[in-house]
Design an enzyme around this catalytic site. Sequence first.
Site, PDB file in Angstrom:
ATOM      1  CB  SER A  51       6.453   1.511  -0.898  1.00 48.65           C
ATOM      2  OG  SER A  51       7.104   2.030  -2.040  1.00 48.65           O
ATOM      3  CG  ASP A 309       6.561  10.059  -1.862  1.00 51.71           C
ATOM      4  OD1 ASP A 309       6.698   9.717  -3.051  1.00 51.71           O
ATOM      5  OD2 ASP A 309       6.551   9.231  -0.936  1.00 51.71           O
ATOM      6  CG  HIS A 312       5.706   6.123  -3.182  1.00 46.72           C
ATOM      7  ND1 HIS A 312       6.496   6.559  -2.138  1.00 46.72           N
ATOM      8  CD2 HIS A 312       5.915   4.795  -3.287  1.00 46.72           C
ATOM      9  CE1 HIS A 312       7.164   5.530  -1.634  1.00 46.72           C
ATOM     10  NE2 HIS A 312       6.830   4.449  -2.304  1.00 46.72           N
TER      11      HIS A 312
END
Length: 336
Positions: A51, A309, A312
């Site tokens: 990600s 978050d 990340h």
Amino acid sequence: MEFTPYNNKQYSLLLSSLFLLIACFAINQAQGKLQRPWNNTVSAIFVFGDSTVDAGNNNYWPTTFKEYVPPYLDPTLSIEELMTGVSFASAGSGYDPLTPKISGVIDMPTQVMHFREYKKKIESAIGKRKMKRLIRKALFIISAGTNDFVVNYFSIPIRRIMYSVSEYERFVLQNLNDFLQEIREEGARKVTVSGLSPMGCLPLVITLNSDDAVHNRGCIDSFSAVAREYNIMLQSELNSIQTSFASQGFRVSYIDTYTGTFEYLKNPGKFGFKYIEHGCCGTGLLETGPLCNPKTPICPDPNHYVFFDSIHPTERTYSIVFDSAIRPVIDGLIKE
């Protein structure tokens, strides 16, 4: 804490910021403006992994992770857009084949398969000779590994039954080695590989492993120690690969994301951060991926947070990491 409404594109843009910074910097360094890819010092940017560099392939894959930035799998991309580079990465993926199966995302071998498909499309458009030159002059960005440990090894027992921590580190590195061999055989010549950040300082890891997740929000050093040990092994592995294939013009460089990130966490005020133990999205303790969605509140100013978050970093953190750790490595690859 005061919250503001969540923008449905903001989260995905944060996750893709690192990729965009790399792409803009590399192209600007190479030519100063975007021209036909095969005329540039760096012809294109190709990214693989998880990600941190997923520009949105999971929008076109049956998965719980969603992004909104055009990826390789976006069928609307033109040949011109494809030729400047794309991301094959997939949020939730990893080097261990089991890791992407946990979340039902795109594994690393499939990412390489997509790259082979990409080459065929480009060859059809510009011919084999120009396609090979584009690949040879491109910059390859590899970023994965965190999910292998946080989502896989330390969360479910399958791999822990099979491997000790050190054995699992070697297993992950062997899979990375195999991946690098595949992209080298496909023509890659300039490659960067990111190490692990201080995993024990991720808000999610703290929440799940602290003896008091509400009041004791300190980093879990046993996790970060694994990252440090893995990074040492990774650097040794990359040095060995570099030595073996330097005569073929193959360059692979290590990107240290651990040192800078740990410095921000140790001295947040020095870098203008106020919050390091929880993220900006929702409570900041558990939310990530689908739990950060258009209905989730976010903090008023993400620039005060190291994490957006529970896993990340914020866009500002990405930018600082890029300037301190990534930019010099890419600069060195481009100038040689």
